[in-house]
Structures are given as C-alpha cells and as structure tokens.
Design an enzyme around this catalytic site. Sequence first.
Site, PDB file in Angstrom:
ATOM      1  N   ASP A 341       0.881  -1.309   0.144  1.00  0.00           N
ATOM      2  CA  ASP A 341      -0.136  -0.013   0.087  1.00  0.00           C
ATOM      3  C   ASP A 341       1.006   1.204   0.009  1.00  0.00           C
ATOM      4  O   ASP A 341       2.110   1.136   0.118  1.00  0.00           O
ATOM      5  CB  ASP A 341      -0.892   0.025   1.291  1.00  0.00           C
ATOM      6  CG  ASP A 341      -2.300   0.481   1.164  1.00  0.00           C
ATOM      7  OD1 ASP A 341      -2.356   1.453  -0.083  1.00  0.00           O
ATOM      8  OD2 ASP A 341      -3.374   0.334   1.350  1.00  0.00           O
ATOM      9  N   GLU A 531     -11.279   6.111   3.988  1.00  0.00           N
ATOM     10  CA  GLU A 531     -10.134   5.470   5.179  1.00  0.00           C
ATOM     11  C   GLU A 531     -10.525   5.836   6.297  1.00  0.00           C
ATOM     12  O   GLU A 531     -11.588   6.077   6.861  1.00  0.00           O
ATOM     13  CB  GLU A 531      -8.909   5.687   4.559  1.00  0.00           C
ATOM     14  CG  GLU A 531      -8.597   5.021   3.074  1.00  0.00           C
ATOM     15  CD  GLU A 531      -7.240   5.024   2.562  1.00  0.00           C
ATOM     16  OE1 GLU A 531      -6.442   4.803   3.374  1.00  0.00           O
ATOM     17  OE2 GLU A 531      -6.849   5.215   1.497  1.00  0.00           O
TER      18      GLU A 531
END
Length: 646
Positions: A341, A531
């Site tokens: 990520d 997120e």
Amino acid sequence: MKIHPNGTTGRARRRTLLGGALLAATALAVGAAPVTTAQAAPAGQGAGSYLDPGTPVEQRVRDLLGRMTVEEKIGQMTQAERNSVESDQSRITTLALGSLLSGGGSTPTPNTPQAWADMIDGYQKRALDTRLHIPLLYGIDSVHGDNNLVGATVFPHNIALGATRDPDLVREAARITAAETRATGPQWVFAPCVCVARDDRWGRTYESYGEDPALVTRMETAIDGLQGDNPRDLARPDRVLATAKHFAGDGDTAYGSSTNGGYKLDQGVTITDREHFRTIDLAPYVAAVREHGVGSIMPSYSSVDWTEDGIGNPVKMSANKELLTDVLKQKIGFDGFLISDWDAIHQLPGDYATQVRTAVNAGLDMFMEPYSAGTFEQTLLAEVRAGRVTTARIDDAVRRILRAKFRLGLFEHPYTDRSGAAAIGSPAHRAVARKAVAESQVLLKNDGHALPLRPSQRIYVAGTNADDIGNQAGGWTVTWQGQSGATIPGTTILQGIRQNAARTTYSADASAPTDGYDVGVVVIGETPYAEGVGDVGNNGRTLEISAADRAAVDRVCGAIRTCVVLDVAGRPQIITGELPKTDAFVMSWLPGSEGAGVADVLFGKRPFTGKLPVSWPRSEAQEPVNIGDQQYDPLFAYGFGLSTRR
C-alpha cells in the site's frame, strides 16, 4: 490505499532489442545519488523468445528474467506516483520503473478519456525506451467504476452491492468498470476490497461487501468481471488485472488500536486467534486465489496480534512472512504478486534499509513508493549486494510481476486500445448501475403500505442528500475523500423522484411550508470520507445522524401524514429514536451516479429486494455487533429486509 496529500493534486511497432547496459538510475528523492549499474547480462541472439507471443508465458518469463541485471529487476519491483515523474519523464527510463499509479485525485488536465490515454501512453513510451523494452503497468483505484474519471459510470459502493445478494450483477458491474478503465489506459485496478467489515465505526465499511465472510466470498465474482474467466482473457482490451485487498484482517481491528494519528480502527491491530482469523479474515482470500485466480493482492496497513502467544506483540502485515509467504503464497498457492500500500513499509520498525529488507524478505514483490522510488531502488540494491536480500527472492518477485505483464498482453500491445472509449458512461452502462442501485435498497420499515409511492401524490422532499450527487457517490469519487456537490454527471435522488411525480416540492432544510402534501420524503445521511478519515471518533465522525437531519425528520414527519425517510450513507446510522416517527425507512447506502434507481423502487417500478449486509446497531456503543455473536440483539439483524411487489 492511503493517499499522500501531494498525490491528490494504436499500437506501436516492436522495437529491436538493444544491447548495452541500463542507464544509470536517477533518484526521484531529493538528494539521492544515482545507482551505479552493473554490466548487463548477455542479451543473446536475436530478439529473444520473451518477445514471441507464441511462446508459453512461463518460458517467456524465464527468458526475460535471464537477460535482466539486478538493477533492472529492482526497477520492476518499484512503483511511483505519476506526479513524481511528470516534470521529468525520462526518470521512468533511467529508473527502469515497472509501474506507475494515480493516487486518488491524481488526474490529467482535462480529466477526459483522451487525456488519460495520452498521458499513460506517453509514460509507456518512456518505459519502452529501456534496454529490454519492458512495458509499464499502470494502476488506479477503480473501486466503484472508473471513479477517477469525470463522466464514467459510478456504481454503488461495495456495501450496497453486498445488499443486492446478486453475484451476477456484481460481475457485470466489474466488467463495465474494467472496460471503462482500460479504454483510458490503466491496465490494473486496486480492487476489489474483500475485507470483512466487523465494526461499522470503521471508515472503510462501505468498501466491504459485508460482515459475513460467506457473503464477501460470494461477491468475489467482481474479480471475474475485472479479469475475465481465465488468464487468456486478461489480454483483451476490456479487462484489467484485479487486486484483492487488504490482506488480511483490516476490517477486524480493535477500536483505538490504530497506529496512524487520529484514526481509531483503520491501520489498527487485529487481535485474534488463528482459528478466528482463518474463518473470518482469511477465508475470502482463499477463494480469491483458488476460485478466481486474482492477479495481485495488496497487504493491509494493519497488524495481527495472535492471542495464542499473548497480547502485545503485533506484527505489521508488510512484515508478516508467516502470512504473506508461508500462508498466502505457499499454502494457499497464490502465484500473482503482492503490491504494498501507499508508503506502507515506512510504518515498519527500524531505519529505511531495515524496512525495505524486512518487507522484501517477508514476501512483498512490488513497492508503492510514490515519492521515494529512487531511494527505494538504491536501498534494495545495497541490501542485495550485502547479501541481506537474496537474488532468489528478487527473482521470485520479478517473475510474478512479469507473469502478469505477459498475461495482460502488454508486450504485444503496450499502448491504449481506445476503441471502447465511446461506451464510457453510456446509457447501457448506466442502466446496469441503475439496476444495482435499485437492487441494493433495503426496506427496513413500511407501515400502512407507505411504499410504493404513487405518481399522482403530492410529495414534499427534504434533506440535503436528496439533491447532492457528491454525497450519494461518497468517497473515492474523482478525489480520494470525495466531495459534496455536483462532482459527476448522473441523476440525484430528487431528480429521480421528479421524473416519476410531477407535483414534487423540494426544501433542503425543510423550511418550506408543509401544508397540502400527501407524502413527505426526508433524505438524510453522511457526507463523503475515505479510509481512517471516516473512522468514528476521528474528525467529528459519528454513527449518530446530524442535528440538521433530526430536525428535518421531526418537522416533516410531524406535519405530513405519511413520512418516508431514506438514509444515504456508507454504514448504518443510529436511528433508534427517529424510527418510530417514520412510516417507512429505507437504507439507500451510497448509490453512485444513478440516483434514479432509488426512485425506481420508491415508485414500485422495481420491487424492494435488498437485504442488510451488516447488522444494524441500536446505539454506537453497541458496536461491534455481528451475526453469530453470543449476545446478539441489534436493531435490525444481518440479512433483514422487507420486500414489496413490483
């Protein structure tokens, strides 16, 4: 994927194989010195079997790998954000980059299909200028349609698709997403998220298909829609490489365990025993690999802390060799590649060299180093030369990456096939999205047959989410966090209602007079987030409905005989006090660009068939609450949903 603030901002003839060494690598990071390149491996006679499309993929991989220097191999393991090379695109060549990405909101100007394709083809030309002409793999977050492109079809988010219980529809939505994405250049998407959302306070809840791993696994037809039914389909101009994310346990972290600033759940710690982890968190990845052949997997920012050896020694997933290599690659049999990520390895303990070494040895294959690609390449090269990372581990990583590129047909067709661009945002594609919206609506209450509505009724509509397409699309829409307002083309819920009922009045704050109306419709809900920014307890986020929404419900439901409330949100909100005031209550999730699909079920053009993909809490304090809990007493149970006839 986490996005750094700076990131928000046909065909060519095959070139002849050139001899010589790769040019000295130029660092992207300020102050980083260029890498000294070793003598290139012999190129052999002729163009090499790796350029022959008739040669089996594994043989092509072996041939190309045998021709590469260690520097070229490390280049394939490196992914940079496009903004880091935009001002000097020769860096793609000198660093021999294997991949570029667009972070959320990192788009060309203008944000059009042609501009996207022109941009990516320009980058591709630089990649093909390298000694071995290895094409670039371009990745993007097409998580509910090609949502970075203004004008693309924007589907409901995954939680809404989970409510449909319709794997065939999910496959078709993903197929359209793939076609619209690849027609603009990217060949790789960071989707689908196959996390299992076990706490609705998580800011990524809407990226999950639901709280039950069986439901999540059932919806993995999305992988087939993106990639096709077999590896040969990947080379088609309407398919993309899929990414199952975020391996594993990111939806099952403990509240307050996050390691990132004000986040509460995102990037936190999954405190679990191995059996729970296997049945809840790991199960969707077994199916993604063995049943759907997913091409890439993105490990999570989160950590796992096994209860068997005591609490207090969590291991970040990027460093977890047991799970990345021993379990995922060896036991489950994953033959694709692992992509980190955004800057994920920077969260590991130790200095940067230790972080790089630890992550590579744990099993990561490609590294998303958006603004430090040059430093990463130098550091990994030094680790290899020092013997702390073996050439066998490097070869394994590069073999996996090259395998994907050959399967995608990039060596034969490196540039964008734009023939599908005319269908982007087409009526046919939007019709599928509209169907998905209708099937995702969950009817939680319908006293006195308040629904369906009749076109002859006088309807009073209130609530800002009734006429805000940015709110109904949610996060990951044009930008990372999404944005309120007219951000994308499409239809709002209000527009859909007006298409069915001519006598409709709209008052966003419910301040207009309410006399003389047959039905009141109040559209409440959330504003966009993505997120950990959306974690409850961060940035004022809560599961409670807003004061303005409560006031609108009180005013409209207290004044008009029949009152319908719609909730446009990425997760359940606390409605325990408001529900008795309503005649009908609908969970509308985040429908995306086709708000008219909500009106289709409101007016009975389609029946209500959606079922809750998560349990609905009575209070915020009741979270986490999930099907199978010993003390299970939610306001609405997992799987609940009333039906109506068409």
